[in-house]
Motif scaffolding. Structure first.
Motif, PDB file in Angstrom:
ATOM      1  N   GLU A 274       8.185  62.264 -62.825  1.00  0.00           N
ATOM      2  CA  GLU A 274       7.443  61.291 -62.153  1.00  0.00           C
ATOM      3  C   GLU A 274       5.960  61.680 -61.683  1.00  0.00           C
ATOM      4  N   ASN A 275       6.073  62.568 -61.012  1.00  0.00           N
ATOM      5  CA  ASN A 275       4.718  63.003 -60.599  1.00  0.00           C
ATOM      6  C   ASN A 275       3.764  63.766 -61.670  1.00  0.00           C
ATOM      7  N   HIS A 303       2.348  69.786 -67.715  1.00  0.00           N
ATOM      8  CA  HIS A 303       2.925  69.188 -68.569  1.00  0.00           C
ATOM      9  C   HIS A 303       4.258  69.986 -68.994  1.00  0.00           C
ATOM     10  N   PRO A 304       5.177  69.175 -69.668  1.00  0.00           N
ATOM     11  CA  PRO A 304       6.460  69.912 -69.964  1.00  0.00           C
ATOM     12  C   PRO A 304       6.031  71.130 -71.164  1.00  0.00           C
ATOM     13  N   GLY A 305       6.959  72.086 -71.211  1.00  0.00           N
ATOM     14  CA  GLY A 305       6.657  73.124 -71.948  1.00  0.00           C
ATOM     15  C   GLY A 305       5.583  73.950 -71.979  1.00  0.00           C
ATOM     16  N   ASP A 306       4.691  74.043 -70.874  1.00  0.00           N
ATOM     17  CA  ASP A 306       3.459  74.863 -70.606  1.00  0.00           C
ATOM     18  C   ASP A 306       3.738  76.316 -70.508  1.00  0.00           C
ATOM     19  N   GLY A 330       9.961  68.484 -50.161  1.00  0.00           N
ATOM     20  CA  GLY A 330      10.071  67.356 -50.736  1.00  0.00           C
ATOM     21  C   GLY A 330       9.752  67.294 -52.031  1.00  0.00           C
ATOM     22  N   THR A 331       8.875  66.682 -52.735  1.00  0.00           N
ATOM     23  CA  THR A 331       8.581  66.764 -54.205  1.00  0.00           C
ATOM     24  C   THR A 331       7.139  67.119 -54.535  1.00  0.00           C
ATOM     25  N   PRO A 332       6.976  67.885 -55.491  1.00  0.00           N
ATOM     26  CA  PRO A 332       5.515  68.159 -55.895  1.00  0.00           C
ATOM     27  C   PRO A 332       4.714  67.194 -55.980  1.00  0.00           C
ATOM     28  N   VAL A 333       3.561  66.957 -55.412  1.00  0.00           N
ATOM     29  CA  VAL A 333       2.581  65.791 -55.221  1.00  0.00           C
ATOM     30  C   VAL A 333       1.855  65.710 -56.635  1.00  0.00           C
ATOM     31  N   SER A 334       1.574  64.503 -57.086  1.00  0.00           N
ATOM     32  CA  SER A 334       1.046  64.091 -58.296  1.00  0.00           C
ATOM     33  C   SER A 334      -0.636  64.741 -58.293  1.00  0.00           C
TER      34      SER A 334
END
Length: 346
Positions: A274-275, A303-306, A330-334
């Motif tokens: 999401e982020n 990005h995925p797969g980096d 928590g969640t890694p921030v955007s």
């Protein structure tokens, strides 16, 4: 009465605008990543400055000096070590850390001769007050009597005793990376044999597809909060989007007793689609300049797969503490989210 209400509204609006403008002013807010590239971020705060380092290229160790990690892109930068050629520690310099111990500076790093099978931990010493000054002296290899493969060393003093933790192989072949600990006689000598305190056991620690079939625990970091002592570590292959942070907690009085370390069943920081933050890991911790806030430094991909290459970039965000005493990240921030700089930043 109507006039007074209008004036009150104007005052409120002015205060709101002032606070908003102050938050947006240069130096008061920042976004991740801190710099475009830099895996395995680590920092030490000393006399008003953060001394920061990360993995670069594998042929040297660099150091950055700044009053604000949020302004890392403008930090003074210096290469503090380039190893001599044709030695067992000339290549693949990984995950350096810089520590101020007993009035001297020490840089810890993994290196080899170009063959990953020969990776070991090494240490440099600098007696200058400022690590940007003076000479860095090579103190040698840090190894226990078994002298096995080792990377990602971290050093910590607990109740007067120095310890090192690192990621290593049980034998001489690359099939699994575990977390080991040993006492230290001094900042450049290990004392006695190593003890394994963690190995990949949960499914989220054993993700490897897309790379070699290797299960991974690596990048361990000590974290103390009051009387509680933790180790935060990275798990699963860094080439996967499953790379994440796990948690160990000391539940006894003997750090060298594997049974005194509790492993938590779920990661404490993981990919956030999401982020747009993937494979967060290989972290370290720091406090705000005024000492009132706890923060985490970590690297991640956008990005995925980096994978494990130069697309990994250092990020930071504030952390807190759960009611049971464990760290809450928590969640890694955007990268789109504006964050307030650490308290006391000048």
């Amino acid at each position: 009465m109507v006039s007074m209400k209008k004036n009150l509204v104007l005052v409120v609006c002015f205060l709101f605008f002032f606070q908003w403008a102050h938050a947006q002013a240069p130096g008061c807010a920042f976004t991740n990543p801190l710099i475009p590239s830099g895996a395995d971020p680590y920092s030490t705060y000393y006399k008003g400055y953060y001394y920061y380092t990360n993995s670069v290229g594998g042929d040297r160790i660099i150091l950055k000096k700044t009053k604000s990690l949020a302004d890392l892109k403008n930090a003074e930068t210096k290469t503090i070590w380039m190893p001599p050629p044709n030695t067992m520690h000339s290549k693949e310099l990984w995950a350096p850390e810089i520590h101020h111990i007993d009035g001297k500076w020490y840089a810890y790093y993994a290196a080899d001769n170009g063959d990953n099978n020969h990776h070991r931990m090494y240490v440099l010493e600098n007696v200058s007050e400022d690590p940007f000054e003076g000479e860095w002296e090579f103190k040698g290899k840090l190894a226990t009597p078994s002298d096995k493969w080792a990377i990602d060393g971290d050093v910590f003093r607990y109740k007067g005793q120095l310890y090192m933790i690192w990621s290593g192989w049980e034998g001489d072949e690359n099939g699994e990376q575990d977390i080991y600990i040993a006492k230290m006689k001094n900042p450049y000598t290990l004392d006695g044999e190593r003890v394994r305190i963690s190995k990949p056991t949960f499914d989220w620690e054993r993700q490897w597809k897309g790379g070699p079939e290797v299960y991974v625990n690596e990048g361990p970091q000590f974290l103390q909060h009051g009387d509680d002592l933790f180790i935060v570590y990275s798990a699963s292959g860094c080439w996967t989007d499953h790379y994440s942070l796990g948690l160990l907690r000391l539940q006894g009085d003997n750090l060298l007793n594997a049974g005194h370390w509790k492993k938590y069943p779920l990661p404490i920081l993981a990919t956030s689609k999401e982020n747009g933050v993937y494979s967060p890991g290989h972290n370290s911790f720091f406090k705000s300049p005024d000492g009132t806030e706890d923060w985490i430094l970590y690297h991640a991909n956008s990005h995925p797969g980096d994978g494990c290459g130069g697309k990994r970039s250092p990020r930071m965000q504030r952390m807190s503490w759960n009611t049971d005493g464990t760290p809450h990240i928590g969640t890694p921030v955007s990268t789109q989210e504006q964050l307030q700089v650490p308290s006391g930043t000048k």
